[in-house]
Design an enzyme around this catalytic site. Structure first.
Site, PDB file in Angstrom:
ATOM      1  N   ASP A 225       0.835  -1.200   0.000  1.00  0.00           N
ATOM      2  CA  ASP A 225       0.000   0.000   0.000  1.00  0.00           C
ATOM      3  C   ASP A 225       0.872   1.254   0.000  1.00  0.00           C
ATOM      4  O   ASP A 225       0.598   2.219  -0.719  1.00  0.00           O
ATOM      5  CB  ASP A 225      -0.936  -0.027   1.209  1.00  0.00           C
ATOM      6  CG  ASP A 225      -1.652  -1.370   1.334  1.00  0.00           C
ATOM      7  OD1 ASP A 225      -1.984  -1.952   0.280  1.00  0.00           O
ATOM      8  OD2 ASP A 225      -1.838  -1.845   2.461  1.00  0.00           O
TER       9      ASP A 225
HETATM   10  P1  ATP Z   1       0.914  -6.189   1.027  1.00  0.00           P
HETATM   11  O1  ATP Z   1       1.249  -7.251   2.008  1.00  0.00           O
HETATM   12  O2  ATP Z   1       0.930  -4.831   1.655  1.00  0.00           O
HETATM   13  O3  ATP Z   1      -0.305  -6.458   0.213  1.00  0.00           O
HETATM   14  P2  ATP Z   1       2.223  -6.518  -1.523  1.00  0.00           P
HETATM   15  O4  ATP Z   1       2.314  -7.989  -1.725  1.00  0.00           O
HETATM   16  O5  ATP Z   1       1.154  -5.785  -2.226  1.00  0.00           O
HETATM   17  O6  ATP Z   1       2.169  -6.183   0.047  1.00  0.00           O
HETATM   18  P3  ATP Z   1       5.112  -6.326  -1.647  1.00  0.00           P
HETATM   19  O7  ATP Z   1       5.673  -6.805  -2.927  1.00  0.00           O
HETATM   20  O8  ATP Z   1       5.208  -7.202  -0.462  1.00  0.00           O
HETATM   21  O9  ATP Z   1       3.614  -5.831  -1.907  1.00  0.00           O
HETATM   22  O10 ATP Z   1       5.826  -4.964  -1.230  1.00  0.00           O
HETATM   23  C1  ATP Z   1       5.746  -3.803  -2.043  1.00  0.00           C
HETATM   24  C2  ATP Z   1       7.132  -3.259  -2.355  1.00  0.00           C
HETATM   25  O11 ATP Z   1       7.791  -2.885  -1.138  1.00  0.00           O
HETATM   26  C3  ATP Z   1       8.045  -4.253  -3.046  1.00  0.00           C
HETATM   27  O12 ATP Z   1       7.835  -4.197  -4.454  1.00  0.00           O
HETATM   28  C4  ATP Z   1       9.415  -3.749  -2.630  1.00  0.00           C
HETATM   29  O13 ATP Z   1       9.828  -2.703  -3.486  1.00  0.00           O
HETATM   30  C5  ATP Z   1       9.169  -3.225  -1.222  1.00  0.00           C
HETATM   31  N1  ATP Z   1       9.453  -4.267  -0.225  1.00  0.00           N
HETATM   32  C6  ATP Z   1       8.556  -5.104   0.351  1.00  0.00           C
HETATM   33  N2  ATP Z   1       9.167  -5.972   1.194  1.00  0.00           N
HETATM   34  C7  ATP Z   1      10.484  -5.678   1.156  1.00  0.00           C
HETATM   35  C8  ATP Z   1      11.665  -6.206   1.806  1.00  0.00           C
HETATM   36  N3  ATP Z   1      11.604  -7.219   2.682  1.00  0.00           N
HETATM   37  N4  ATP Z   1      12.856  -5.651   1.503  1.00  0.00           N
HETATM   38  C9  ATP Z   1      12.956  -4.634   0.630  1.00  0.00           C
HETATM   39  N5  ATP Z   1      11.885  -4.091  -0.014  1.00  0.00           N
HETATM   40  C10 ATP Z   1      10.664  -4.590   0.237  1.00  0.00           C
HETATM   41 MG    MG Z   2      -0.894  -5.999  -1.814  1.00  0.00          MG
END
Ligand code: ATP
Ligand code: MG
Length: 319
Positions: free
Chosen positions: A261
């Site tokens: 988000d």
């Molecule tokens: P959510 O759980 O909020 O729905 P999501 O699955 O939509 O998350 P993620 O890919 O987990 O999204 O995280 C979004 C962005 O944040 C990633 O594309 C990355 O750039 C950054 N990010 C997330 N987790 C990490 C991490 N452990 N280390 C570095 N960057 C991260």
């Molecule tokens: Mg998500």
């Protein structure tokens, strides 16, 4: 940006976190919270913290959980005029516990909480009439009244030359509810920007191959697809064929909830503030990475100065 605020519709929740990893909630255990939460709330708070005009159509109960959320949003500059206060339902909640493999079990109280009573109120209509961009979280479609508000907002904003973004944000616990697939199709037809994470790209496109999925979604008229890859960063796919890969900042992950988000809000707000896709991608990845270093889904949401500091001081992967 000049066209009007970025608005969203959906659940405002408090989050209560198990302090140990394991399988769900069948035994007594220590919980930590409440933290302000709800994907649309996290998103819109991040927009405001970066100086973007922002508003949310939502509903909370007349209780401390609601006050906690509304005060947080207000303090960060979100227009809270279209958050209604239910007289007979408590604020929504989410209990979350991590398993050892990093996956999560949730218990949501949304549909029968205040969040489930979102309506197209007079205040919501007034906010829609001012809006320049609508961001939709897939999770909001689980709320019966949210669908009408979302469609009304999209049509009004489109009419005025505004734009639309969509984060599918599919949670297995919420998949069964409503006519999710139809709502999905509607959003794919209407989105200018799609922000899927992992498998959601394939769910959206109905195919298992990244390149085919991207082409299919571009053909539907989605100009920008930004794929989130957790710790591995994110990739931008433009309709003209441009592609940028950002391999991610190196951080210690404490609590991944809210990263997606924060990422989406930062990408969108950067773009609306006139930055190009490559820079916006880096800024978004920074907001996501920073957010996972702190406990609580909104705790790590940076303002512009904090974001710049993080970008300048955090090591990054090169591959
Ligand atoms: P959510 O759980 O909020 O729905 P999501 O699955 O939509 O998350 P993620 O890919 O987990 O999204 O995280 C979004 C962005 O944040 C990633 O594309 C990355 O750039 C950054 N990010 C997330 N987790 C990490 C991490 N452990 N280390 C570095 N960057 C991260
Ligand atoms: Mg998500």
């Amino acid at each position: 940006e000049n066209l009007g605020p970025t608005i969203t519709v959906g659940e405002i929740l408090v989050e209560l976190m198990a302090t140990t990893t394991g399988f769900g909630f069948k035994e007594a255990q220590t919980l930590y919270g409440p933290f302000p939460s709800g994907a649309p709330a996290i998103f819109i708070d991040q927009v405001a913290r970066l100086g973007g005009a922002a508003g949310i159509i939502a509903s909370v109960g007349n209780d401390d959980f609601g006050a906690l959320n509304v005060e947080r949003l207000q303090n960060d500059g979100v227009d809270t005029s279209a958050i209604s206060k239910s007289t007979d339902r408590p604020t929504g909640s989410a209990f979350v516990r991590y398993r050892d493999d990093g996956s999560r079990d949730f218990i949501f109280n949304i549909m029968h909480s205040a969040a489930g009573s979102i309506e197209l109120s007079a205040q919501a209509k007034a906010l829609i009439a001012r809006a320049g961009h609508v961001h939709v979280m897939g999770s909001a479609f689980a709320i019966p009244g949210a669908g009408l508000a979302i469609r009304t907002a999209i049509e009004a904003v489109r009419e005025r030359g505004g734009s639309v973004s969509f984060d599918p944000n599919v949670r297995k616990e919420l998949l069964g509810s409503g006519n999710l697939r139809q709502q999905f199709e509607y959003m794919l037809q209407n989105a200018d920007l799609l922000l899927p994470s992992g498998e959601e790209l394939f769910v959206a496109a109905g195919t298992e191959d990244e390149a085919t999925a991207v082409t299919h979604l571009h053909d539907l008229g989605i100009d920008e697809i930004v794929l989130k890859r957790g710790k591995d960063g994110a990739t931008y796919f433009g309709a003209t064929g441009a592609r940028y890969d950002f391999h991610g900042f190196v951080v210690e992950e404490v609590d991944p909830t809210g990263a997606g988000d924060a990422f989406g809000a930062t990408y969108l707000t950067s773009r609306r503030q006139g930055l190009g896709p490559e820079v916006s991608l880096e800024r978004a990845a920074a907001a996501g990475a920073r957010n996972v270093t702190l406990q609580g889904p909104m705790t790590g949401l940076p303002n512009t100065t904090e974001l710049d500091t993080f970008i300048a001081s955090t090591p990054r992967r090169t591959k």
